[in-house]
Motif scaffolding. Structure first.
Motif, PDB file in Angstrom:
ATOM      1  N   VAL A   1       0.766  -1.206   0.125  1.00  0.00           N
ATOM      2  CA  VAL A   1      -0.115  -0.019   0.004  1.00  0.00           C
ATOM      3  C   VAL A   1       0.926   1.205   0.166  1.00  0.00           C
ATOM      4  N   GLY A   2       0.509   2.098  -0.924  1.00  0.00           N
ATOM      5  CA  GLY A   2       1.674   3.198  -1.079  1.00  0.00           C
ATOM      6  C   GLY A   2       2.854   2.832  -1.431  1.00  0.00           C
ATOM      7  N   GLY A   3       3.078   1.591  -2.393  1.00  0.00           N
ATOM      8  CA  GLY A   3       4.164   0.950  -2.363  1.00  0.00           C
ATOM      9  C   GLY A   3       4.991   1.638  -3.740  1.00  0.00           C
ATOM     10  N   THR A   4       4.920   2.852  -3.988  1.00  0.00           N
ATOM     11  CA  THR A   4       5.558   3.586  -5.160  1.00  0.00           C
ATOM     12  C   THR A   4       6.647   4.010  -4.697  1.00  0.00           C
ATOM     13  N   GLY A   5       7.193   4.075  -3.314  1.00  0.00           N
ATOM     14  CA  GLY A   5       8.395   5.002  -3.018  1.00  0.00           C
ATOM     15  C   GLY A   5       9.509   3.881  -2.784  1.00  0.00           C
ATOM     16  N   ASP A   6      10.415   4.330  -2.016  1.00  0.00           N
ATOM     17  CA  ASP A   6      11.847   3.536  -1.925  1.00  0.00           C
ATOM     18  C   ASP A   6      11.467   2.070  -1.133  1.00  0.00           C
ATOM     19  N   ILE A   7      10.653   2.265  -0.075  1.00  0.00           N
ATOM     20  CA  ILE A   7      10.559   0.950   0.827  1.00  0.00           C
ATOM     21  C   ILE A   7       9.635   0.033   0.050  1.00  0.00           C
ATOM     22  N   GLY A   8       8.604   0.343  -0.489  1.00  0.00           N
ATOM     23  CA  GLY A   8       7.895  -0.304  -1.486  1.00  0.00           C
ATOM     24  C   GLY A   8       8.762  -0.944  -2.592  1.00  0.00           C
ATOM     25  N   THR A   9       9.370  -0.144  -3.150  1.00  0.00           N
ATOM     26  CA  THR A   9      10.445  -0.873  -4.179  1.00  0.00           C
ATOM     27  C   THR A   9      11.210  -1.865  -3.575  1.00  0.00           C
ATOM     28  N   GLY A  10      11.846  -1.367  -2.580  1.00  0.00           N
ATOM     29  CA  GLY A  10      12.741  -2.580  -1.800  1.00  0.00           C
ATOM     30  C   GLY A  10      12.061  -3.992  -1.628  1.00  0.00           C
ATOM     31  N   PHE A  11      10.993  -3.821  -1.093  1.00  0.00           N
ATOM     32  CA  PHE A  11      10.270  -5.085  -0.775  1.00  0.00           C
ATOM     33  C   PHE A  11       9.691  -5.750  -1.960  1.00  0.00           C
ATOM     34  N   ALA A  12       9.344  -5.219  -3.056  1.00  0.00           N
ATOM     35  CA  ALA A  12       8.960  -5.871  -4.250  1.00  0.00           C
ATOM     36  C   ALA A  12      10.311  -6.394  -5.089  1.00  0.00           C
ATOM     37  N   VAL A  13      11.340  -5.679  -4.862  1.00  0.00           N
ATOM     38  CA  VAL A  13      12.886  -6.413  -5.392  1.00  0.00           C
ATOM     39  C   VAL A  13      12.778  -7.784  -4.631  1.00  0.00           C
ATOM     40  N   ARG A  14      12.783  -7.712  -3.290  1.00  0.00           N
ATOM     41  CA  ARG A  14      13.203  -8.591  -2.415  1.00  0.00           C
ATOM     42  C   ARG A  14      12.466  -9.805  -2.575  1.00  0.00           C
ATOM     43  N   TRP A  15      11.127  -9.664  -2.560  1.00  0.00           N
ATOM     44  CA  TRP A  15      10.208 -10.858  -2.463  1.00  0.00           C
ATOM     45  C   TRP A  15       9.557 -11.305  -3.808  1.00  0.00           C
TER      46      TRP A  15
ATOM     47  N   ALA B   1      10.739 -13.017  -5.905  1.00  0.00           N
ATOM     48  CA  ALA B   1      11.212 -14.528  -6.195  1.00  0.00           C
ATOM     49  C   ALA B   1      10.306 -15.285  -6.055  1.00  0.00           C
ATOM     50  N   ASN B   2       9.790 -15.184  -4.935  1.00  0.00           N
ATOM     51  CA  ASN B   2       8.966 -16.231  -4.215  1.00  0.00           C
ATOM     52  C   ASN B   2       7.370 -16.066  -4.113  1.00  0.00           C
ATOM     53  N   HIS B   3       6.928 -14.651  -4.660  1.00  0.00           N
ATOM     54  CA  HIS B   3       5.720 -14.369  -4.196  1.00  0.00           C
ATOM     55  C   HIS B   3       5.099 -13.459  -5.412  1.00  0.00           C
ATOM     56  N   GLU B   4       3.729 -13.278  -5.648  1.00  0.00           N
ATOM     57  CA  GLU B   4       3.292 -12.453  -6.279  1.00  0.00           C
ATOM     58  C   GLU B   4       3.154 -10.674  -5.448  1.00  0.00           C
ATOM     59  N   ILE B   5       3.778  -9.768  -6.436  1.00  0.00           N
ATOM     60  CA  ILE B   5       3.728  -8.588  -5.486  1.00  0.00           C
ATOM     61  C   ILE B   5       2.579  -7.548  -6.283  1.00  0.00           C
TER      62      ILE B   5
END
Length: 232
Positions: free
Chosen positions: A6-20, A22-26
């Motif tokens: 939620v509100g994932g367009t910033g730096d922290i959201g990008t980071g979680f998307a990049v890291r997860w 590999a194993n999940h739908e983002i």
């Protein structure tokens, strides 16, 4: 799992998307679906970059990233991460309350201020951002406070090993274990359970402390590790 940012367009959201990815739908969420779509392209660009030890990028990861409005992202998710600044937490969470249906909700949100000299922890009346979020969400949601001491820049760098600890607070054992598993998917990041959700203020207050230490001592992307002194 399906993970909504939620509100994932910033730096922290990008980071979680990049890291997860590999194993999940983002599912990257934003107030405007168009902005979420732009964030998807940014994440896909990062995922296309080669990582040391990887001969070619895994282009299959690109298909696991989608973007939409926040409400739709939440409704289609198993896990929701609140990637919003504290000043937007109450309005965003209250407005989207009807989109929730028992998901695990991760709060890395930190209430803090900067007076020109130091960062300070400035909790709401509830005592912490996580407790505020819980007060705004339906009873069936399971709030876990986590990832406050992880630098967004470190998360976005896929080649970087995060040699630190992530402190988790929550009242539901299964939800805590799920979030601990997500933390463990980030190489060398160790999840440590801190206590029930009411202890979240302890974890949230570490962020301004880290920022002050980093600024005063010129430390880049500071984190925290708990060490154990074992007797011989």
């Amino acid at each position: 799992m399906k993970i909504a940012l939620v509100g994932g367009t910033g730096d922290i959201g990008t980071g979680f998307a990049v890291r997860w990815a590999a194993n999940h739908e983002i599912i990257i969420g934003s107030r405007k679906a168009e902005k979420a779509a732009e964030a998807v392209k940014a994440v896909q660009h990062i995922l296309q970059q080669p990582v040391p030890g990887q001969s070619v990028p895994d282009f299959g990861l690109l298909e696991r990233i989608a973007g939409t409005d926040n409400g739709s992202a939440i409704a289609g998710a198993d896990v929701v991460v609140l990637c919003v600044p504290f000043e937007n937490l109450q309005s965003v969470t209250a407005d989207l309350r009807d989109s929730y249906s028992g998901q695990i909700v991760i709060s890395p949100v930190v209430p803090m201020s900067y007076n020109g000299k130091v960062f300070q922890f400035t909790p709401p009346a509830q005592g912490s951002a996580a407790l505020l979020a819980r007060s705004l969400l339906p009873d069936k949601t399971k709030v876990v406070s986590a990832f406050h001491t992880i630098a967004a820049a470190s998360l976005q760098n896929r080649a970087r090993e995060l040699k630190g600890d992530a402190f988790l607070c929550g009242d539901d054992p299964d939800a805590l274990n799920t979030v601990a598993g997500l933390a463990s998917e980030i190489k060398n990041l160790r999840p440590l359970k801190l206590g029930p959700l009411e202890t979240s203020a302890l974890a949230e207050s570490l962020t301004p402390m880290l920022l002050n230490v980093a600024r005063k001592n010129k430390i880049k992307d500071a984190g925290i590790s708990i060490v154990s002194e074992r007797s011989a």
